[in-house]
Structures are given as C-alpha cells and as structure tokens.
Design an enzyme around this catalytic site. Sequence first.
Site, short mmCIF file in Angstrom:
data_model
loop_
_atom_site.label_atom_id
_atom_site.label_comp_id
_atom_site.label_asym_id
_atom_site.label_seq_id
_atom_site.Cartn_x
_atom_site.Cartn_y
_atom_site.Cartn_z
CD GLU A 1 59.94 47.39 81.44
OE1 GLU A 1 58.96 47.97 80.94
OE2 GLU A 1 60.05 47.18 82.67
CE LYS B 1 56.50 37.71 79.95
NZ LYS B 1 55.70 38.24 81.07
CB CYS C 1 55.75 44.81 83.61
SG CYS C 1 56.55 45.01 85.21
CD GLN D 1 59.95 42.87 78.27
OE1 GLN D 1 60.40 43.15 79.36
NE2 GLN D 1 58.85 42.15 78.11
CG HIS E 1 52.19 36.06 83.32
ND1 HIS E 1 53.45 35.90 83.85
CD2 HIS E 1 51.32 35.78 84.33
CE1 HIS E 1 53.34 35.54 85.12
NE2 HIS E 1 52.06 35.47 85.43
#
Length: 598
Positions: free
Chosen positions: A46, A158, A119, A90, A186
């Site tokens: 990232e 994501k 995240c 990313q 995720h």
Amino acid sequence: MISTTASAKPLQYDGCVVLAPMVRIGTLPSRLLALRFGADIAYSEEMIDFRMLKTKRVENELLHTVDFVMEDGTVALQICPEERGKVVFQLGTSNSRRAVKVAKMVEKDVSGIDVNMGCPKTFSVSGGMGAALLKQPELAKEILSELVKHVNIPVTCKIRCLDTLEDTIAFAKMAESTGIAALALHGRNKEERPKHQCRYSYIKKVAQALTIPVIANGGSGEIKEHSDIEKFRLACGASSVMVARAAEWNVSIFRKEGILSKDQLINEYIKVAIDYDNHWTNTKYCVQQILGSDVQSDEGTQLLASKCPEDIYSVYNMMDYYNDVHARHELYRQTRREIEERGYDDIKGLKVKIVRDEQSRVVSYESNLLYDRKVSEGNQTPKMYLYNYLRRTGELFSSKPSFHMETEEGGRRFRSTMEYGGIKYISNRWHKRKMWAEQAVSQIYMQLNDIGDWTSEGKDLKPSAGGDARSKELRLSFNNESIDVKIDLDSNGKVISYSTSHIFHCNLSKDSSPVDRLCQYLLQKQLEEPEYDMVSSSGDVISSCTLRHSGVEYTVNSCYSNKKAATNAVCQLYLLIHKIPSSTVDDPIITLNSNSTR
C-alpha cells in the site's frame, strides 16, 4: 526510454492467483519472485497518497526500472519491465482528488489501481483510509467513481467483511456500481485477526451477488501448499484467490512443482534484491519473515545483528554474487564517468574541470574525487577539518560554506556542491551517503587551496566501534522516572539512532496509547508510516523493538510480554524525544469526507 507500461490487453481478474498487497513485503523482489513462481498478478504494498505526491518519477537506466523517488532520495516505489501487464498499484487514500492525482502519476507504469478499503491498521484507520472507508460508503463510492472516470487502466478495491452479511453485500454492490473491474474480499471483519476463522460463507454470498470477479482472501491459515489455493477458491465460490501470509512466509507457494526450502528461497530472494539494489533494511525484514521461528537460530541471530547490506550477504554466502553485480554496476558508472570527465585537467593531484566567466574569473571547480572514509577513520573528516580551519582563521565568522545535494536517478546515491567565496566546488562522483558526498567536496576544496592534511589532525576525536558513528547520552523524564537514552551520531553530528533499556509502562487505552498518538501526529504532518522490527527471546516475549522513521532508528532494549506492549514502548520513546504532547490526539487529523488536497 524505459517502458513498464502494461500491454494493450486489459488485466484479467478471473481465474487468477494473486500476491496480496502487504506493507514492506510487496516490494519489487517479492513481486518478481511471486510472478516467476506462478502468480498471475502481484499487488504492490500500500502506498499512501500524500507520500506518493511527494515523489518524482525517475527512469533508472542502470537497473532498467522506473523509480518513484522521495526528495531525500528514498525510493518509494520501484517497477521493472518484467512485471509488465501483471502489477497492480495499491493506493491508501481518503480523498478522491488525491487518489486521482496519484493514479495519473503511475497509470503508465502499472496495469491496475487498487484502493485499500480493508486494512485495519491504526495508521490507516486514523487517516480515514483502509477499513475506515467501510463506514463511509459515500466517500468510498466517490473515490472509486472518480478513479474509474479518470484513469485508463482497471480499478479495483480490497475490502473486509462488515458487521453483517447484508451490509457486506450492500457495500460490495455499491463498489460494483462504480464500474470497478473486480473486488477482493478478506473473510474477516475489522476487529478479527488471523486466529479467527475466515468467513467462507460471506465470500461465497458476495460472489453470487456480484457480476464482476470476486477475489477471495484470508485463507493463508489453510493454504500450506499450491494445491490448497484452488481448494480455498472452490470453498469460497470465488473467481480468484489472493494469497497474503502464506506468501509472506514462503513466496514459492505459487509454484505448482512445490515450495522451496527456506535456504533455497532466501538465496533466490537475495539475488533479486542485489540485482535491483533493494534497500538492505527491507531485504533484512523480508528474510526475517521467511525464517519465521528459525530467526532464533545462529543464522537468524547474525541476520538480526546486521548493520549493512554486506552483513546480510555474508551470512548467506552471497558476497561473490554481490561483488559480481557490483562490479558490473561500477563498470557502467565508470563508463559514464569517463564520458563526463572529458576535458578535465590534472591539478594538485585531482582531475579538475575549471569553468570561467567572460572575464576569465573562476566560477567553479569540478572534480571526480571519490571520498574514502578509511583515510579519516579515527581522525577528523575533511568537513570537520575544514570547519576547524575556517574557525581558526576567523573566516567562519564572516561566511560559511553552503552545501547543495544532488540525487542520482533512482535515488540511491548522492553528489554534492559546496559554494564558498563566490566559487562552486563540485564533486561529480556519486556516493552512497549524503555525508560522504559532502566529505568529498570538502576534500576537493582543501586540496585545491593547499589546506593541510586532515588525516593527521584531531586525533582526540575518536569514533565509537562503528567507525563513523559517535555517541552521547540524553536524560529524559517520563511518569516521574528518569530515562537514559543513548544517541548515535554520524561523522557530521547527525543523529542516526536513539536507544534505551528503560521499561515503559504505557497507557494502552484506545486513542490515548503511544501508537495511536504517534499515528495521528504523523498523519497530521503528512509523514510516512514508521517501520517496526522486533526480536523475540522466547515465545511471544519481545526482547528488543526498533522503530525506523525518516532514516533514524529508535530502539527499546527491554523485555515486553507481547508485540503490542513493545510497539507502544518504542512509540513512547519517539514521542518523548520529539516532545509530542498528548494533546495531539484532540486535534482533527484528516476529515473522512473532506476533499481537501492537503
């Protein structure tokens, strides 16, 4: 011109095996190995938007890479032609305008843009990035929509599971409505960690609800060999699989022929790291992850003690390979120097090019001198001697030399110009450290002006065991206790590290812990996220924790029961040294729904 641009065929996300974006792991060596071993797509680590906006795109002719370089020479992102058509950038962002600016910077060098919306790290969430965007669907939609509208390569995101399956599906459908090419999910929520079971059912239901490819992530606990990747995909009903921790531990998980041993993999990793001049601290960190529990071995102990790239290569008997690559690089640089040095004269033991103005007055002296720090070891450096000489003659009080630094393409080396008395003294040789570049130009000045032999002066100024480094002590106060801190300095008096053996007892409550306070302070100043290295003595006990930020290391050499306590301790050391008050946490950092371009 170096071309890393993706092929005309758009990146396909269906039926793929993907290297997940992982901070410090997703640098060029890991991405290349993943692709060589069989991954179809590799995500970069990232990259925070405001950090990328401070970089400059540089074509590195020596390494044949495209580097995005910070002002201090740090390479934030490195991309090579071998990744063509397979690398995804990313992005960490909480602002659509900044997101588009960064995407436009990199879109010709990568094959896709992915927005991090999953995240759970404190740094990301405190800045309104990562999993914080799951609570801001309108802002998330705006960011994705603007990216899809303004860039010519696929955009993806994501995410993590939300609190309920219904909320997760609703967010995923919203993201799909913006025109993104795929969505990675995720299978855990923001509070869950690897010890918690992956929510296969969430991934399957989202995959059924969307028409775009869904990439399943979160199965590293079950993925032990290559065949497990497909088993995980089928269990989730997803189009593709994104592998994170299993690849962090052994990136050869992508090999259909079977994974490599740790020794084989480390050998392959270090070769790529040497080939592409990967920063040695990143190489050290990634090798530590490969070693895993073996970091307690003699080999691991030597690795943890390494203080330079040569230390690492020696541990793994890679010095011959390093010397061969280094020799090729030096031959290239020597050829470039020979071209640049045409027209130089021999003056006082130096190769010098003199530039004069129309009245024949000297404007500048340029030399090819390379500073050899060995001649100064144990004595004064050229710059120190020069300042002492100017102080003794009284010249320093009327005017001081000014130094200007130039960074090589690729950001790995430096050369300096010193201006004094209306004349420029230029070193055209590249040095690995800024301080060495300044030493070189100081030496040029002294040789041309017949100023003494610095190697015979100042013998009372002895460096510590590290050669150039010198040390001093600092006493701080925390919770009515005195804390002794050792400070290591380089030969120019610049701080390179702080360390203490004090045991900190920190407030670990949310938003008031040292980690939270430091993250909020750094975000407020738009500074990059720090890196952490830890040494375990036994089990979960941490015997040493180092925080690395802006080229300086902060270390606590005392035992803590877990990583959280150790991380907060070293953050507390940072806060004390930089006198960052606890009131920082009351200040607004980055407004989640703001479009400020700060």
